[in-house]
Design an enzyme around this catalytic site. Sequence first.
Site, PDB file in Angstrom:
ATOM      1  N   ARG A  52       0.853  -1.187   0.000  1.00 52.62           N
ATOM      2  CA  ARG A  52       0.000   0.000   0.000  1.00 52.62           C
ATOM      3  C   ARG A  52       0.887   1.234   0.000  1.00 52.62           C
ATOM      4  NH1 ARG A  52      -4.649   0.760   4.476  1.00 52.62           N
ATOM      5  NH2 ARG A  52      -2.852   0.873   5.886  1.00 52.62           N
ATOM      6  N   ASP A  54       1.770   5.180  -0.279  1.00 53.09           N
ATOM      7  CA  ASP A  54       1.078   6.378   0.190  1.00 53.09           C
ATOM      8  C   ASP A  54       0.892   7.397  -0.925  1.00 53.09           C
ATOM      9  OD1 ASP A  54       0.881   5.418   2.790  1.00 53.09           O
ATOM     10  OD2 ASP A  54       2.796   6.281   3.406  1.00 53.09           O
ATOM     11  N   TYR A 124      12.952  -0.643  -2.353  1.00 53.36           N
ATOM     12  CA  TYR A 124      12.580   0.746  -2.626  1.00 53.36           C
ATOM     13  C   TYR A 124      13.821   1.552  -2.964  1.00 53.36           C
ATOM     14  CZ  TYR A 124       7.823   0.343  -0.641  1.00 53.36           C
ATOM     15  OH  TYR A 124       6.518   0.014  -0.407  1.00 53.36           O
ATOM     16  N   ARG A 209      10.468   6.295   4.337  1.00 49.39           N
ATOM     17  CA  ARG A 209      10.579   7.751   4.441  1.00 49.39           C
ATOM     18  C   ARG A 209      11.071   8.173   5.821  1.00 49.39           C
ATOM     19  NH1 ARG A 209       4.775   9.488   2.791  1.00 49.39           N
ATOM     20  NH2 ARG A 209       5.566  11.558   3.288  1.00 49.39           N
TER      21      ARG A 209
END
Length: 260
Positions: A52, A54, A124, A209
């Site tokens: 999921r 953002d 990522y 993040r």
Amino acid sequence: MNTQRYFIELSYDGTPYHGWQIQPNATTVQECLDKALSTYFRQPVSTLGCGRTDTGVHATQFYAHFDLSVPPDGESIEAKAKLPDPLCSVTGINALLPYQIAVKRVFKVDADAHARFDATERAYHYYLHFHKDPFKLNRSWLYKGELDIEAMNAAAELLLNYTDFSCFSKSNTQTFTNNCKITAAFFEEQESGLRFTVRADRFLRNMVRAIVGTLIQVGKNELNLAQFKQIIESKNRSNAGQSVPACGLYLVNVIYPFVK
């Protein structure tokens, strides 16, 4: 009515979307994809994604699975649409999607294959650049200042020694554990900035993040390695740094044992 499960591989620019997952009163990637698939296959389709992302986060590789009803006489949905193979569906589905979302392939999988739970590794990238560049708008984070890359990489390497990353997780999530196994975490200098790579078996909400934001504090000499370790060991989100902007974050790789 029987069903056949499919995996769909796609990529998307997350800038105009409120993340992957369907939300009330907000446009999401999943909503657009489900509408396109339902129109194309002429039956209601609901996807389940590998994760999921953002609001504003991008994906160069993302997987989802969905089921199609197959008539009991054996005539497949593809045959009814005069398409001999799901791979031929890519062009038609893409024609129904916004330009920011692109389907790469569609393929059959076993009935119990699961886009989220069967993934064994995810990766990522996070991009930073240091000089104003109109072509990086919403694609990378413009950082103004100097950073100690060597110190940041030394701190990033410490992540591989831990499994509980509660300090980097958004609070009040519906996960049963905050444990993850990070197998790689490092910064690389590029011509126009930096790229952070992180690989793990799973990620928590907002985790990447928050990690980057805390590593930035190390790079600014606001934290030393001992303090960075203390933050991880505290398991307290309030001790870690601020989350960096979503624009620089990309889901780039999802690994399954049965997908080539």
